[in-house]
Structure formats: structure tokens, C-alpha cells
Write a protein that holds these residues in place. Structure first.
Motif, PDB file in Angstrom:
ATOM      1  N   ASP A  26      -1.192   6.526   1.984  1.00  0.00           N
ATOM      2  CA  ASP A  26      -2.441   7.339   2.243  1.00  0.00           C
ATOM      3  C   ASP A  26      -3.541   6.410   2.806  1.00  0.00           C
ATOM      4  N   HIS A  27      -3.322   5.062   2.922  1.00  0.00           N
ATOM      5  CA  HIS A  27      -3.956   4.003   3.487  1.00  0.00           C
ATOM      6  C   HIS A  27      -3.224   3.913   4.957  1.00  0.00           C
ATOM      7  N   SER A  28      -2.592   4.566   5.336  1.00  0.00           N
ATOM      8  CA  SER A  28      -1.903   4.254   6.533  1.00  0.00           C
ATOM      9  C   SER A  28      -2.824   3.808   7.861  1.00  0.00           C
ATOM     10  N   GLN A  29      -3.701   4.572   7.791  1.00  0.00           N
ATOM     11  CA  GLN A  29      -4.693   4.619   9.042  1.00  0.00           C
ATOM     12  C   GLN A  29      -5.703   3.261   8.952  1.00  0.00           C
ATOM     13  N   ALA A  30      -5.961   3.162   7.925  1.00  0.00           N
ATOM     14  CA  ALA A  30      -6.975   1.871   7.056  1.00  0.00           C
ATOM     15  C   ALA A  30      -6.165   0.644   7.483  1.00  0.00           C
ATOM     16  N   VAL A  31      -4.980   0.466   7.148  1.00  0.00           N
ATOM     17  CA  VAL A  31      -3.946  -0.826   7.559  1.00  0.00           C
ATOM     18  C   VAL A  31      -3.718  -0.760   9.040  1.00  0.00           C
TER      19      VAL A  31
ATOM     20  N   TYR B  22       5.795  -0.724   8.218  1.00  0.00           N
ATOM     21  CA  TYR B  22       5.726   0.588   7.802  1.00  0.00           C
ATOM     22  C   TYR B  22       6.922   1.057   7.421  1.00  0.00           C
TER      23      TYR B  22
ATOM     24  N   TYR C 221       0.834  -1.096   0.030  1.00  0.00           N
ATOM     25  CA  TYR C 221      -0.106   0.039   0.114  1.00  0.00           C
ATOM     26  C   TYR C 221       0.829   1.235  -0.039  1.00  0.00           C
TER      27      TYR C 221
ATOM     28  N   GLN D 114      -9.487  -5.718   1.479  1.00  0.00           N
ATOM     29  CA  GLN D 114     -10.605  -4.791   0.736  1.00  0.00           C
ATOM     30  C   GLN D 114     -10.010  -3.237   1.076  1.00  0.00           C
ATOM     31  N   ILE D 115      -9.080  -3.103   1.403  1.00  0.00           N
ATOM     32  CA  ILE D 115      -8.205  -1.630   1.518  1.00  0.00           C
ATOM     33  C   ILE D 115      -7.603  -1.599   0.196  1.00  0.00           C
ATOM     34  N   PRO D 116      -7.672  -0.631  -0.758  1.00  0.00           N
ATOM     35  CA  PRO D 116      -7.079  -0.513  -2.315  1.00  0.00           C
ATOM     36  C   PRO D 116      -5.334  -0.497  -1.720  1.00  0.00           C
ATOM     37  N   HIS D 117      -4.896  -1.432  -2.538  1.00  0.00           N
ATOM     38  CA  HIS D 117      -3.431  -1.675  -2.710  1.00  0.00           C
ATOM     39  C   HIS D 117      -2.841  -1.491  -4.047  1.00  0.00           C
TER      40      HIS D 117
END
Length: 342
Positions: A93-98, A120, A90, A156-159
């Protein structure tokens, strides 16, 4: 039972050893059956549950050099078949979702066949083009070919990339690439470890708190490292149960779930001593700004020397007694590096 990378040697088990199979079978050290040990006085002896059981206990996760030199391992093996495994990559931009997905996996996953590692990474390159100096890699491993919904919160998080697929051998799992640029640059690597609970409102926010401090430090210290990383290692209840069922180890890990957080700082060759010392001190302060939870042991394999990880074990006084029994003259304290009880 070994580590998560195929190139890691057998000595890691003396410091615990964390595998993708750990949620099923405990730490690598929990699979020890018998050890041949050369003691400081030159005696060759055997350590097992029935022969020198105190020495055997200390060597199961307490490190080798404090007690003796282990020259042979007898270990319990475990049958394995094919795995569903791979990596998700990823952008930050998707750090919090991951982070939230990893937190929920640590807190709520009850399937011991499912294992993850989230890392990370930040490179020292300038943050000027689409945040390409930052990325997240999540390693997904399932002991079987069909993981069901075990990893759904991550997929399901965009990657950018998903290499996960079934029918992988464990050799392929252990050889999954890790983007550690320090291995290529021969940079100076320093590991630090933290241990944190994720219970209650404060605990559930802890991964975000850890990440925010880490990300702020990485942004403020550009140019002083090759790369830095923050890794989340789940400690599942099934892992601590499996460890206890096999006799426990020197860490005597409290019941999961909780997590180990590993920090890596890789500095470039040629830093002036004063600059090197300053960046190391700053990095240490960043890690210590979120203290480890009382009662949780630090992971010996990936702790810094000044963290004194052995002293965080609830068995520390017992280990000190074992140390005095088998090394009364402090031979290893005076002649080797690594972990000691002094």
C-alpha cells in the motif's frame, strides 16, 4: 570491504563488490592493494599499482576469469565501530511512498555514512488476502550510533516492522535477514541489472516507471515463479569519488548520484523447458523495456550473461587489449564460463 551479506565469498570483489560502506570507501575492488594471479600459461605473477598495473586495473571490477585465476588478495582494511542498522518492512500500500523516499535518498543524501538498500518482493502465492503476497524491505545502515535525520523519509512512512537499533557490530549488519525464499526452495535464480540516472523530471520518475513495469509483470505471471524482486542500489557521488581517489576500477564509474536496479527471477523446479524459456524471455523483455542509461556500466556481480555487462564499461577497448596480452590464445574463453570479452 566485502558484500552486504556475510556468506558471500571474496570473489565478489573481482566483479566490483558493493558494501554498505561503499559510500565512504568505494567498491570492494577499490580496496585491492596487490593480487597474486595464475595466468593462462601457468605463470604465477603479482598485479598491483606498480607490478603489471594493466592486469591490476582489469581485475579491479572486470572479473577474474577473463585474465587469470586470483589466488591471493592483499586489501586495504578500514576501521569500523558500532552501527545503527536494521530493516523496515512495509506492505505494498505504501509502494509509491517508499519509492519516492528511496529516490530522494539517492538524489539528495550527502552523508557517506548513511546507506540503504530497498527491495520489492512478490511471492507466487495468489493475491487474494490483504496483498500479503507483496512486501517491501528497506535496509538501513549508518556507520555510527546516531543517524540523525538520514532515514527520516523512510521511518515516517507507516510500516509493519522496524528492527533498527544502535550499537550493532558489522557482523550483525552483514547477517541482517533477507526474505529470499529461493534460498530455502533451491529455486533457479536469474539476476538482471539495470543502470539509471535520476536527473531531471524524467529521471526523478524513473523508479516509479521501473516499479510499475515490474509489478505488472509479476501480476501477469503468477504461478511461473517462486518469487520475484526488484532492488534499488544507490550509487552516491561520495562512492564514485572514493573509487576515483583509490585509482579507479575497470568500470570507471561516472560521477554519482545514479542507481543500479537489480531484478531477481526465481523459477520453481520442474518447469517444462518451453515454459521456462518463455518466462525467462518475458522477464528479460520486461527489464529491457526500460533501457539502461547510456554511459553507465552494468554491475558485473548481478548481471545476466546475455546482458554482456563488460561491453557497457567505458574502458571496454582497454580491457580487451589487456585480455589479449595476458590470454592471447583465449584459454579462458574456451575452458571456463562467466564473463568474457568476446
Amino acid at each position: 570491504m566485502g558484500g552486504r551479506l556475510g556468506g558471500v565469498g571474496t570473489g565478489l570483489a573481482l566483479g566490483g563488490g558493493l558494501s554498505y560502506l561503499a559510500p565512504q570507501y568505494g567498491m570492494a575492488c577499490d580496496s585491492f592493494k596487490e593480487l597474486e594471479v595464475v595466468l593462462p600459461n601457468g605463470t604465477i605473477t603479482t598485479a598491483s599499482a606498480t607490478s603489471n598495473p594493466d592486469l591490476f586495473f582489469g581485475l579491479r571490477g572486470g572479473g577474474g576469469n577473463a585474465f587469470g585465476i586470483v589466488t591471493r588478495y592483499t586489501v586495504q582494511s578500514h576501521p569500523i565501530g558500532k552501527f545503527y542498522a536494521g530493516t523496515l518492512v512495509y506492505v505494498l500500500d505504501h509502494s509509491q511512498a517508499v519509492l519516492d523516499a528511496a529516490r530522494d535518498f539517492i538524489a539528495y543524501n550527502t552523508n557517506p555514512k548513511a546507506s540503504i538498500m530497498a527491495t520489492y518482493e512478490v511471492l507466487t502465492t495468489p493475491d487474494v488476502l490483504l496483498n500479503l503476497d507483496k512486501f517491501i524491505v528497506v535496509f538501513l545502515v549508518y556507520d555510527g550510533t546516531e543517524p540523525g535525520t538520514a532515514f527520516r523519509n523512510f521511518t515516517q512512512i507507516p510500516h509493519l516492522l522496524d528492527t533498527s537499533k544502535p550499537n550493532k557490530t558489522y557482523t550483525e549488519v552483514a547477517e541482517m535477514p533477507i526474505p529470499y525464499t529461493a534460498e530455502l526452495s533451491r529455486a533457479d535464480n536469474v539476476f538482471r541489472i539495470g543502470a539509471h540516472r535520476i536527473e531531471g523530471a524524467a529521471g526523478l520518475q524513473r523508479p516509479r516507471e521501473l516499479y510499475d513495469r515490474y509489478a505488472a509483470w509479476a501480476a501477469a505471471n503468477k504461478g511461473l515463479y517462486v518469487y520475484v524482486a526488484l532492488n534499488l542500489y544507490p550509487v552516491a557521488r561520495s562512492m564514485t569519488d572514493a573509487s576515483r581517489a583509490r585509482g579507479g576500477n575497470a568500470m570507471q564509474m561516472p560521477d554519482g548520484p545514479w542507481l543500479w536496479v537489480r531484478y531477481i527471477l526465481s523459477t520453481p523446479p520442474g518447469l517444462l523447458p518451453g515454459v521456462y524459456d518463455k518466462v525467462q524471455a518475458s522477464f528479460r523483455a520486461m527489464v529491457e523495456a526500460t533501457p539502461s542509461a547510456p554511459g553507465l556500466p552494468l554491475f558485473l556481480n548481478e548481471a545476466a550473461a546475455d546482458q554482456r555487462p563488460l561491453s557497457t564499461f567505458p574502458t571496454y577497448s582497454r580491457l580487451q587489449q589487456i585480455k589479449r596480452k595476458y590470454d592471447p590464445d583465449g584459454f579462458f574463453v574456451n575452458r571456463t564460463g562467466g564473463w568474457t570479452f568476446d
